[in-house]
Design a protein around this motif. Structure first.
Motif, PDB file in Angstrom:
ATOM      1  N   ASP A 168       0.426  -6.767  -3.909  1.00 56.38           N
ATOM      2  CA  ASP A 168       1.978  -6.603  -3.889  1.00 56.38           C
ATOM      3  C   ASP A 168       2.664  -7.940  -3.444  1.00 56.38           C
ATOM      4  OD1 ASP A 168       4.775  -5.814  -3.408  1.00 56.38           O
ATOM      5  OD2 ASP A 168       4.085  -3.918  -2.367  1.00 56.38           O
ATOM      6  N   VAL A 169       3.459  -8.534  -4.262  1.00 55.06           N
ATOM      7  CA  VAL A 169       4.211  -9.699  -4.149  1.00 55.06           C
ATOM      8  C   VAL A 169       4.989  -9.569  -2.631  1.00 55.06           C
ATOM      9  CG1 VAL A 169       6.208 -11.283  -4.687  1.00 55.06           C
ATOM     10  CG2 VAL A 169       4.497 -10.297  -6.427  1.00 55.06           C
ATOM     11  N   ASN A 170       5.587  -8.428  -2.382  1.00 56.00           N
ATOM     12  CA  ASN A 170       6.250  -8.303  -0.999  1.00 56.00           C
ATOM     13  C   ASN A 170       5.530  -8.484   0.229  1.00 56.00           C
ATOM     14  OD1 ASN A 170       8.784  -7.758  -2.412  1.00 56.00           O
ATOM     15  ND2 ASN A 170       8.153  -5.745  -2.859  1.00 56.00           N
ATOM     16  N   LYS A 171       4.074  -8.231   0.080  1.00 56.44           N
ATOM     17  CA  LYS A 171       3.320  -8.308   1.085  1.00 56.44           C
ATOM     18  C   LYS A 171       3.359  -9.671   1.661  1.00 56.44           C
ATOM     19  CE  LYS A 171       0.235  -4.138   0.213  1.00 56.44           C
ATOM     20  NZ  LYS A 171      -0.894  -3.679   0.158  1.00 56.44           N
ATOM     21  N   GLN A 172       3.649 -10.688   0.799  1.00 54.91           N
ATOM     22  CA  GLN A 172       3.513 -12.172   1.272  1.00 54.91           C
ATOM     23  C   GLN A 172       4.298 -12.235   2.597  1.00 54.91           C
ATOM     24  OE1 GLN A 172       5.525 -15.156  -1.292  1.00 54.91           O
ATOM     25  NE2 GLN A 172       6.297 -13.391  -2.138  1.00 54.91           N
TER      26      GLN A 172
END
Length: 240
Positions: free
Chosen positions: A166-170
């Motif tokens: 998930d990109v947002n987890k970065q």
């Protein structure tokens, strides 16, 4: 010299194939195939076919001396279809591999340029064609393809890759990501590495289904799979 680290959403480049010339029969072979890398407001599509780098250089995101890439003008007459030949909007081909047929006589050309220095709104440096037809295509990939892209190319060295689905987890993993990039830069036996954000297609082909996940590869295969950064540190004998 230690290699530079790149964080990127997975994109896998495909070599293009040439077709025939100015034949109005759409049943003819496509003129070229590549990755649709951008669609601008003026309905211009940039298709990246290939470049002069070998697989190791692509893995390291090295400079290009020249690239094979083309701009396509989309007109009201352009046919745009998916894999099943159903009509779709041009936006549905973005970041997808496409086959392209052009109205003009197509000639394979290479452009001398380092692609990292190019602003894609300056299409004049690349050949421009009028699109007759654009077809989205599926590119079959295998576990072997992924290993070739991720493995080390120097005996005695390794690559380290972190997959985040998930990109947002970065954002919540910012500190851990920074620590990973530091390890890649500081550990001599790590040839290169990456933090890969987004849909984990590569990881799925490696039979991985739990994220985030770290994998370490030598010159042939995966030598470590772990979901904990401490597992990576233990593998490389990192002392706290």
């Amino acid at each position: 010299m230690k290699l530079k680290i790149f964080i990127f959403v997975i994109l896998f480049m495909l070599s293009g194939c040439m077709g025939t010339g100015d034949n109005k029969d759409i049943m003819r072979e496509p003129d070229f195939q590549g990755l649709n890398s951008t669609v601008d407001d003026e309905k211009m599509v940039f298709v990246y076919v290939d470049d002069d780098r070998n697989q190791r250089e692509k893995q390291q995101n090295a400079r290009t001396e020249y690239v094979y890439a083309y701009w396509l003008k989309i007109t009201d007459d352009t046919i745009i279809v998916n894999e099943e030949d159903e009509e779709v909007a041009i936006d549905e081909t973005f970041l997808k591999h496409v086959e392209a047929w052009v109205k003009e006589e197509f000639q394979e050309e290479r452009t001398e340029v380092n692609i990292h220095d190019v602003s894609l709104d300056k299409e004049s440096i690349f050949p421009v064609y009028t699109a007759d037809k654009i077809k989205r295509v599926e590119v079959e990939r295998t576990k072997k393809d992924v290993l070739e892209k991720l493995k080390s190319y120097e005996e005695g060295k390794f690559t380290l890759h972190l997959f985040i689905d998930d990109v947002n987890k970065q954002y919540e993993m910012r500190d851990e990501i920074n620590e990973v990039t530091d390890l890649i830069s500081d550990i001599e036996v790590i040839e290169t590495g990456s933090v890969r954000l987004g849909p984990p297609e590569d990881a799925k082909l490696l039979d991985i289904d739990e994220y985030p996940v770290y994998i370490v590869l030598d010159t042939e295969d995966i030598v470590l799979t772990t979901h904990q950064l401490d597992g990576v540190k233990e593998f490389f004998n990192v002392k706290e």
